[in-house]
Design a protein around this motif. Structure first.
Motif, PDB file in Angstrom:
ATOM      1  N   ALA A   1      53.808  42.606  31.209  1.00  0.00           N
ATOM      2  CA  ALA A   1      52.427  43.479  31.362  1.00  0.00           C
ATOM      3  C   ALA A   1      53.830  44.358  32.115  1.00  0.00           C
ATOM      4  CB  ALA A   1      51.581  43.809  32.133  1.00  0.00           C
TER       5      ALA A   1
ATOM      6  N   VAL B   1      53.494  47.770  31.763  1.00  0.00           N
ATOM      7  CA  VAL B   1      52.822  48.338  33.240  1.00  0.00           C
ATOM      8  C   VAL B   1      51.451  47.464  33.268  1.00  0.00           C
ATOM      9  CG1 VAL B   1      51.538  50.707  32.773  1.00  0.00           C
ATOM     10  CG2 VAL B   1      53.809  50.416  31.936  1.00  0.00           C
ATOM     11  N   LYS B   2      50.794  47.351  34.263  1.00  0.00           N
ATOM     12  CA  LYS B   2      49.969  46.774  34.527  1.00  0.00           C
ATOM     13  C   LYS B   2      48.494  47.169  33.537  1.00  0.00           C
ATOM     14  CE  LYS B   2      53.301  44.277  35.923  1.00  0.00           C
ATOM     15  NZ  LYS B   2      53.713  42.877  34.870  1.00  0.00           N
ATOM     16  N   TYR B   3      48.234  46.280  33.488  1.00  0.00           N
ATOM     17  CA  TYR B   3      46.143  46.452  33.295  1.00  0.00           C
ATOM     18  C   TYR B   3      45.336  45.627  35.047  1.00  0.00           C
ATOM     19  CZ  TYR B   3      41.009  43.991  33.114  1.00  0.00           C
ATOM     20  OH  TYR B   3      40.458  43.788  33.046  1.00  0.00           O
ATOM     21  N   TRP B   4      44.986  46.276  35.785  1.00  0.00           N
ATOM     22  CA  TRP B   4      44.556  46.451  37.585  1.00  0.00           C
ATOM     23  C   TRP B   4      43.288  47.297  37.372  1.00  0.00           C
ATOM     24  CZ3 TRP B   4      44.881  41.375  38.410  1.00  0.00           C
ATOM     25  CH2 TRP B   4      44.537  40.715  40.037  1.00  0.00           C
TER      26      TRP B   4
ATOM     27  N   SER C   1      45.423  32.677  29.718  1.00  0.00           N
ATOM     28  CA  SER C   1      43.712  33.775  29.516  1.00  0.00           C
ATOM     29  C   SER C   1      44.169  34.333  27.857  1.00  0.00           C
ATOM     30  CB  SER C   1      43.547  34.354  30.367  1.00  0.00           C
ATOM     31  OG  SER C   1      44.261  35.504  30.950  1.00  0.00           O
TER      32      SER C   1
ATOM     33  N   SER D   1      39.490  38.097  27.781  1.00  0.00           N
ATOM     34  CA  SER D   1      40.535  38.394  28.978  1.00  0.00           C
ATOM     35  C   SER D   1      40.857  39.763  28.595  1.00  0.00           C
ATOM     36  CB  SER D   1      41.343  37.415  29.125  1.00  0.00           C
ATOM     37  OG  SER D   1      42.566  37.361  29.245  1.00  0.00           O
ATOM     38  N   GLY D   2      40.989  40.615  29.766  1.00  0.00           N
ATOM     39  CA  GLY D   2      41.576  41.643  29.168  1.00  0.00           C
ATOM     40  C   GLY D   2      43.220  42.097  28.383  1.00  0.00           C
ATOM     41  N   SER D   3      43.709  41.444  29.154  1.00  0.00           N
ATOM     42  CA  SER D   3      45.312  41.459  28.716  1.00  0.00           C
ATOM     43  C   SER D   3      45.564  40.463  26.963  1.00  0.00           C
ATOM     44  CB  SER D   3      45.899  40.751  29.315  1.00  0.00           C
ATOM     45  OG  SER D   3      45.859  39.152  29.908  1.00  0.00           O
TER      46      SER D   3
ATOM     47  N   ARG E   1      45.658  42.857  23.703  1.00  0.00           N
ATOM     48  CA  ARG E   1      47.668  43.293  23.610  1.00  0.00           C
ATOM     49  C   ARG E   1      47.972  42.207  22.827  1.00  0.00           C
ATOM     50  NH1 ARG E   1      47.448  44.596  29.477  1.00  0.00           N
ATOM     51  NH2 ARG E   1      49.089  42.723  29.599  1.00  0.00           N
TER      52      ARG E   1
ATOM     53  N   SER F   1      41.555  36.686  37.841  1.00  0.00           N
ATOM     54  CA  SER F   1      42.191  38.539  38.055  1.00  0.00           C
ATOM     55  C   SER F   1      41.112  38.857  37.323  1.00  0.00           C
ATOM     56  CB  SER F   1      43.163  38.794  36.564  1.00  0.00           C
ATOM     57  OG  SER F   1      44.100  37.389  37.052  1.00  0.00           O
ATOM     58  N   ALA F   2      40.273  38.825  36.769  1.00  0.00           N
ATOM     59  CA  ALA F   2      38.882  40.303  36.220  1.00  0.00           C
ATOM     60  C   ALA F   2      38.532  40.191  38.438  1.00  0.00           C
ATOM     61  CB  ALA F   2      37.740  39.287  35.372  1.00  0.00           C
TER      62      ALA F   2
ATOM     63  N   MET G   1      41.061  42.090  40.382  1.00  0.00           N
ATOM     64  CA  MET G   1      40.797  42.933  40.215  1.00  0.00           C
ATOM     65  C   MET G   1      39.713  43.677  40.713  1.00  0.00           C
ATOM     66  SD  MET G   1      41.071  43.692  36.095  1.00  0.00           S
ATOM     67  CE  MET G   1      42.306  42.513  35.675  1.00  0.00           C
TER      68      MET G   1
ATOM     69  N   PHE H   1      51.761  48.002  41.463  1.00  0.00           N
ATOM     70  CA  PHE H   1      51.377  46.997  41.121  1.00  0.00           C
ATOM     71  C   PHE H   1      51.021  45.642  42.819  1.00  0.00           C
ATOM     72  CE2 PHE H   1      50.877  41.957  39.335  1.00  0.00           C
ATOM     73  CZ  PHE H   1      49.093  41.983  39.281  1.00  0.00           C
TER      74      PHE H   1
ATOM     75  N   ASP I   1      53.515  39.496  36.832  1.00  0.00           N
ATOM     76  CA  ASP I   1      51.675  39.250  37.035  1.00  0.00           C
ATOM     77  C   ASP I   1      51.572  38.741  38.264  1.00  0.00           C
ATOM     78  OD1 ASP I   1      51.937  40.856  34.637  1.00  0.00           O
ATOM     79  OD2 ASP I   1      51.825  39.389  33.687  1.00  0.00           O
ATOM     80  N   ALA I   2      49.567  38.457  38.205  1.00  0.00           N
ATOM     81  CA  ALA I   2      49.508  37.692  38.977  1.00  0.00           C
ATOM     82  C   ALA I   2      49.786  36.119  39.251  1.00  0.00           C
ATOM     83  CB  ALA I   2      47.577  37.672  38.869  1.00  0.00           C
TER      84      ALA I   2
HETATM   85  O1  PMV Z   1      43.312  39.699  31.531  1.00  0.00           O
HETATM   86  P1  PMV Z   1      43.640  39.444  32.144  1.00  0.00           P
HETATM   87  O2  PMV Z   1      42.115  39.759  32.846  1.00  0.00           O
HETATM   88  O3  PMV Z   1      43.859  37.451  32.735  1.00  0.00           O
HETATM   89  O4  PMV Z   1      44.357  40.663  33.867  1.00  0.00           O
HETATM   90  C1  PMV Z   1      45.129  40.625  33.481  1.00  0.00           C
HETATM   91  C2  PMV Z   1      46.356  41.043  34.926  1.00  0.00           C
HETATM   92  C3  PMV Z   1      47.423  40.869  34.495  1.00  0.00           C
HETATM   93  O5  PMV Z   1      48.626  40.263  33.762  1.00  0.00           O
HETATM   94  C4  PMV Z   1      48.433  40.917  36.192  1.00  0.00           C
HETATM   95  C5  PMV Z   1      48.248  42.785  33.899  1.00  0.00           C
HETATM   96  C6  PMV Z   1      48.418  42.715  32.542  1.00  0.00           C
HETATM   97  O6  PMV Z   1      48.187  43.806  32.140  1.00  0.00           O
HETATM   98  O7  PMV Z   1      48.075  41.591  32.020  1.00  0.00           O
END
Ligand code: PMV
Length: 339
Positions: free
Chosen positions: A18, A20-23, A111, A143-145, A148, A199-200, A203, A250, A292-293
């Motif tokens: 990312a 720009v991060k999803y958080w 993930s 997982s949100g990411s 993408r 992460s879920a 965040m 972030f 990232d995280a």
């Molecule tokens: O998709 P998740 O729930 O693993 O969260 C992803 C969080 C970050 O990797 C830190 C940011 C992102 O947008 O990928």
């Protein structure tokens, strides 16, 4: 209802980094984010997942890199497969085998590639015909990411504003096929801790407790617009400082979370310092860091500067290895036998 005979399919997906991060989620059940995000799907790192639906099986089975997985890893896969079972009205359980050729559970987005590959393999084997946008929306629920990683290259995941999430989806950034001279040097940090909080959950703690979070949300749209323009123009001198500004934002959101979230090791911090020093001594933005995280650090550079950047990374102690990655493809099927 159960299947008469087994169906099997394999999918491959790569992680994305990312920019720009999803958080933070505005709707946890639907996986709707507070802010849009922007990423680059990578090459070389891959997850390959095979799903076999078995009518006779009593429980789902999961193996990751050849080892049987139980507990929360298996539970999250079962929850995800339940969504597919309810769509197909078929209660068959599945055998899921997943392999990664890169370190997992340490902030390298396993993930993202994992749920993208799982969504593809499980739906293909179930005989569901989904559009890529539908597949991305399904992967998002794992997982949100992962939403993408369904797409290759630069990808934007729009937050949307509708409560039902219908305007929340990921799509490739228009008009950018590839930027072949852009290199992502992934520095694998020795002794990176295994990720503790998912992460879920982490965040949502940031959303609830960080006094900086609201300000970050206000900053993000302009940053995405500037990055999109810089990507279209292949303008690394504009893009690189924006990538670092976003990463710092972030990290600040994480650090101001109660209790504080700190994903970096001393080596990760030394890498960030080395990039600042390199840019300052070169008098131009030669490189950009982001993470990232997790503790591993991605350092972007143009091909012509890769040697220079590698040299400054060699001076940092505690780096196990540096992978040179570029833009990679979206998730795709590699085999299927659907009955
Ligand atoms: O998709 P998740 O729930 O693993 O969260 C992803 C969080 C970050 O990797 C830190 C940011 C992102 O947008 O990928």
């Amino acid at each position: 209802m159960g299947r008469k005979s087994d169906s099997v399919a394999s999918f491959e997906a790569s992680p994305n980094i990312a920019l720009v991060k999803y958080w933070g989620m505005r709707d946890v059940a639907l996986g709707l984010p507070y802010n849009s995000s922007l990423s680059l799907t990578l090459n070389r790192f891959r997850t390959q997942t095979t799903v076999r639906w078995e009518p006779e099986l009593l429980e789902d089975e999961l193996s990751i890199n050849g080892e049987a997985a139980h507990g929360s890893a298996l539970a999250s896969i079962t929850t995800f497969l339940d969504r597919i079972r309810s769509r197909t009205h078929d209660s068959s359980r599945a055998i899921v085998r997943s392999r990664n050729n890169f370190p997992i559970a340490s902030g390298l987005a396993s993930s993202a590639s994992g749920f993208a590959a799982l969504a593809g393999a499980a739906t293909l084997a179930a005989g569901l015909k989904l559009s890529v946008r539908e597949l991305s929306a399904l992967a998002r629920l794992g997982s949100g990411s992962a939403s993408r990683s369904i797409f290759g290259g630069f990808v934007e995941w729009r937050r949307g504003v509708r409560p039902d999430g219908r305007d929340c989806y990921a799509h490739p950034v228009e008009g950018v096929r590839s930027w072949s001279t852009l290199v992502d040097l992934v520095a694998i940090v020795r002794d990176a801790p295994v990720k503790s909080a998912r992460s879920a959950e982490a965040m949502q703690r940031t959303v609830a407790t960080s006094p900086y979070y609201a300000e970050r949300l206000r900053e993000v749209p302009a940053r995405i617009a500037s990055m999109r323009r810089a990507i279209h123009r292949r303008d690394s001198e504009t893009l690189f400082p924006l990538i670092m500004e976003e990463c710092d934002s972030f990290r600040r959101a994480c650090e101001t979370t109660a209790p504080s979230l700190d994903y970096l090791t001393a080596t990760s911090r030394a890498i960030l310092g080395a990039v600042h020093t390199l840019n300052a001594t070169s008098g131009r933005p030669v490189a950009a860091y982001t993470h990232d995280a997790g503790a591993h650090v991605h350092v972007f550079a143009l091909q012509n500067d890769v040697k220079l950047v590698r040299r400054s990374l060699r001076a940092v102690r505690g780096i196990d290895r540096v992978w040179a990655l570029r833009a990679g493809p979206g998730a795709h099927p590699i085999a299927a036998r659907v009955r």
